[in-house]
Motif scaffolding. Structure first.
Motif, PDB file in Angstrom:
ATOM      1  N   PHE A  42       0.852  -1.186   0.000  1.00 61.26           N
ATOM      2  CA  PHE A  42       0.000   0.000   0.000  1.00 61.26           C
ATOM      3  C   PHE A  42       0.886   1.233   0.000  1.00 61.26           C
ATOM      4  CE2 PHE A  42       0.569  -1.351   4.381  1.00 61.26           C
ATOM      5  CZ  PHE A  42       0.865  -0.186   5.062  1.00 61.26           C
ATOM      6  N   THR A  43       0.348   2.300  -0.543  1.00 58.36           N
ATOM      7  CA  THR A  43       1.096   3.544  -0.633  1.00 58.36           C
ATOM      8  C   THR A  43       1.335   4.072   0.774  1.00 58.36           C
ATOM      9  OG1 THR A  43      -0.124   3.980  -2.658  1.00 58.36           O
ATOM     10  CG2 THR A  43       1.142   5.793  -1.736  1.00 58.36           C
ATOM     11  N   SER A  44       2.595   4.284   1.080  1.00 57.12           N
ATOM     12  CA  SER A  44       2.936   4.846   2.387  1.00 57.12           C
ATOM     13  C   SER A  44       3.934   5.973   2.162  1.00 57.12           C
ATOM     14  CB  SER A  44       3.536   3.774   3.302  1.00 57.12           C
ATOM     15  OG  SER A  44       4.770   3.346   2.807  1.00 57.12           O
ATOM     16  N   HIS A  45       4.143   6.751   3.160  1.00 58.31           N
ATOM     17  CA  HIS A  45       5.151   7.809   3.085  1.00 58.31           C
ATOM     18  C   HIS A  45       5.894   7.877   4.404  1.00 58.31           C
ATOM     19  CE1 HIS A  45       2.407  10.433   5.371  1.00 58.31           C
ATOM     20  NE2 HIS A  45       1.469   9.899   4.626  1.00 58.31           N
ATOM     21  N   ARG A  46       6.995   8.564   4.371  1.00 67.20           N
ATOM     22  CA  ARG A  46       7.890   8.543   5.535  1.00 67.20           C
ATOM     23  C   ARG A  46       7.262   9.124   6.794  1.00 67.20           C
ATOM     24  NH1 ARG A  46      11.295  12.956   2.521  1.00 67.20           N
ATOM     25  NH2 ARG A  46       9.840  14.627   2.833  1.00 67.20           N
ATOM     26  N   ASN A  47       6.266   9.995   6.664  1.00 64.77           N
ATOM     27  CA  ASN A  47       5.646  10.603   7.838  1.00 64.77           C
ATOM     28  C   ASN A  47       4.434   9.823   8.328  1.00 64.77           C
ATOM     29  OD1 ASN A  47       7.492  12.697   7.659  1.00 64.77           O
ATOM     30  ND2 ASN A  47       6.178  13.871   6.288  1.00 64.77           N
ATOM     31  N   MET A  48       4.106   8.716   7.676  1.00 68.77           N
ATOM     32  CA  MET A  48       2.921   7.961   8.051  1.00 68.77           C
ATOM     33  C   MET A  48       3.161   7.225   9.373  1.00 68.77           C
ATOM     34  SD  MET A  48       0.872   5.044   5.994  1.00 68.77           S
ATOM     35  CE  MET A  48       2.078   3.787   6.328  1.00 68.77           C
ATOM     36  N   LEU A  49       2.217   7.349  10.263  1.00 61.89           N
ATOM     37  CA  LEU A  49       2.297   6.674  11.546  1.00 61.89           C
ATOM     38  C   LEU A  49       1.414   5.430  11.514  1.00 61.89           C
ATOM     39  CD1 LEU A  49       1.888   9.800  13.847  1.00 61.89           C
ATOM     40  CD2 LEU A  49       4.009   8.614  13.268  1.00 61.89           C
ATOM     41  N   LEU A  50       1.865   4.374  12.175  1.00 61.26           N
ATOM     42  CA  LEU A  50       1.045   3.176  12.256  1.00 61.26           C
ATOM     43  C   LEU A  50      -0.292   3.479  12.925  1.00 61.26           C
ATOM     44  CD1 LEU A  50       3.444   0.221  13.164  1.00 61.26           C
ATOM     45  CD2 LEU A  50       2.302   0.690  11.006  1.00 61.26           C
ATOM     46  N   SER A  51      -0.311   4.465  13.806  1.00 61.30           N
ATOM     47  CA  SER A  51      -1.558   4.788  14.505  1.00 61.30           C
ATOM     48  C   SER A  51      -2.617   5.352  13.560  1.00 61.30           C
ATOM     49  CB  SER A  51      -1.288   5.772  15.644  1.00 61.30           C
ATOM     50  OG  SER A  51      -0.757   6.967  15.118  1.00 61.30           O
ATOM     51  N   SER A  52      -2.214   5.696  12.344  1.00 68.86           N
ATOM     52  CA  SER A  52      -3.191   6.194  11.373  1.00 68.86           C
ATOM     53  C   SER A  52      -3.681   5.082  10.437  1.00 68.86           C
ATOM     54  CB  SER A  52      -2.576   7.334  10.541  1.00 68.86           C
ATOM     55  OG  SER A  52      -1.538   6.835   9.721  1.00 68.86           O
ATOM     56  N   LEU A  53      -3.244   3.845  10.678  1.00 68.65           N
ATOM     57  CA  LEU A  53      -3.607   2.720   9.810  1.00 68.65           C
ATOM     58  C   LEU A  53      -4.734   1.875  10.380  1.00 68.65           C
ATOM     59  CD1 LEU A  53      -0.271   1.088   8.586  1.00 68.65           C
ATOM     60  CD2 LEU A  53      -2.022   2.152   7.184  1.00 68.65           C
ATOM     61  N   TRP A  54      -5.637   1.481   9.495  1.00 69.16           N
ATOM     62  CA  TRP A  54      -6.656   0.480   9.786  1.00 69.16           C
ATOM     63  C   TRP A  54      -6.533  -0.550   8.681  1.00 69.16           C
ATOM     64  CZ3 TRP A  54     -11.000   0.828  13.329  1.00 69.16           C
ATOM     65  CH2 TRP A  54     -10.918   1.922  14.190  1.00 69.16           C
ATOM     66  N   ILE A  55      -6.300  -1.806   9.047  1.00 64.45           N
ATOM     67  CA  ILE A  55      -6.152  -2.876   8.049  1.00 64.45           C
ATOM     68  C   ILE A  55      -7.064  -4.028   8.460  1.00 64.45           C
ATOM     69  CG2 ILE A  55      -4.588  -4.546   6.987  1.00 64.45           C
ATOM     70  CD1 ILE A  55      -2.313  -2.550   7.520  1.00 64.45           C
ATOM     71  N   HIS A  56      -7.754  -4.556   7.476  1.00 62.65           N
ATOM     72  CA  HIS A  56      -8.645  -5.691   7.735  1.00 62.65           C
ATOM     73  C   HIS A  56      -8.444  -6.710   6.616  1.00 62.65           C
ATOM     74  CE1 HIS A  56     -13.018  -7.227   8.366  1.00 62.65           C
ATOM     75  NE2 HIS A  56     -12.110  -8.107   8.680  1.00 62.65           N
ATOM     76  N   CYS A  57      -7.981  -7.910   6.954  1.00 65.98           N
ATOM     77  CA  CYS A  57      -7.770  -8.976   5.981  1.00 65.98           C
ATOM     78  C   CYS A  57      -8.684 -10.142   6.328  1.00 65.98           C
ATOM     79  CB  CYS A  57      -6.317  -9.450   5.986  1.00 65.98           C
ATOM     80  SG  CYS A  57      -5.143  -8.141   5.591  1.00 65.98           S
ATOM     81  N   GLU A  58      -9.283 -10.730   5.289  1.00 67.75           N
ATOM     82  CA  GLU A  58     -10.180 -11.857   5.510  1.00 67.75           C
ATOM     83  C   GLU A  58     -10.196 -12.769   4.298  1.00 67.75           C
ATOM     84  OE1 GLU A  58     -14.089 -10.252   6.280  1.00 67.75           O
ATOM     85  OE2 GLU A  58     -13.861  -8.780   4.695  1.00 67.75           O
TER      86      GLU A  58
END
Length: 190
Positions: A42-58
């Motif tokens: 997924f597109t990420s950038h150097r300032n991205m924090l994990l706390s801003s991520l929501w991921i759901h796999c099924e």
């Protein structure tokens, strides 16, 4: 005017334009008891924090309710979503998330693990998902022989075996010709 352009470029350099989620391989084929690694980016950038991520796999398997495989909420893995047949057979790589990768390792595959695997990623830039198909086949297929007894499939000749047979027959023929020629020469001398 030039200062406004430079300022605009500076403000947008940290922004991710065109947020995307991709699967690195659209289809996987494996046998029972094999292990596979599913990967999404997924597109990420150097300032991205994990706390801003929501991921759901099924997984969506034919005729069955979806099974949750992995969930990350505001950067924290929610382990309670591991359900049913994947208990102790699924591993996620949390370190890969910082690099914009979702990596799920499935161990000791079963036939019922076949299905459509989808990961959905939600960030400030948007929500996207990607999916891949996993097909698991039986590890040993045995044919039924006469009277219901089990028989192995008949051996098949490969091109390598045929080449070796031809070389062996040629070597034998050459040895016979050489022996006949040697015998003929000996009869002339004696």
């Amino acid at each position: 005017m030039m200062r406004k352009i430079i300022l605009l470029l500076g403000l947008t350099s940290g922004c991710v334009c065109g947020f995307e989620v991709n699967v690195t391989q659209a289809s996987y084929s494996a046998k029972e008891n094999d292990n596979i690694t599913l990967r999404w980016t997924f597109t990420s950038h150097r300032n991205m924090l994990l706390s801003s991520l929501w991921i759901h796999c099924e997984i969506f398997a034919q005729g069955k309710a979806p099974v949750h495989l992995f969930r990350l909420q505001e950067g924290v893995e929610v382990p309670a979503v591991y359900k049913g047949p994947f208990t102790e057979r699924l591993q996620s790589d949390m370190g890969a998330l910082n690099r914009g990768k979702i990596i799920l390792r499935l161990f000791r595959l079963r036939l019922e693990d076949s299905g459509l695997y989808r990961c959905q990623v939600t960030t400030r830039e948007g929500r996207k998902s990607a999916e891949c198909q996993v097909i698991v086949t039986a590890s040993n297929v045995v044919n039924e022989g006469v009277n219901g007894t089990l028989a192995s499939p008949p051996p098949q000749d490969s091109d390598d075996h045929n080449i070796l047979r031809a070389l062996l027959l040629t070597a034998i023929a050459a040895a016979v010709v050489a022996a006949l020629a040697a015998g003929y020469l000996l009869s002339l001398i004696l």
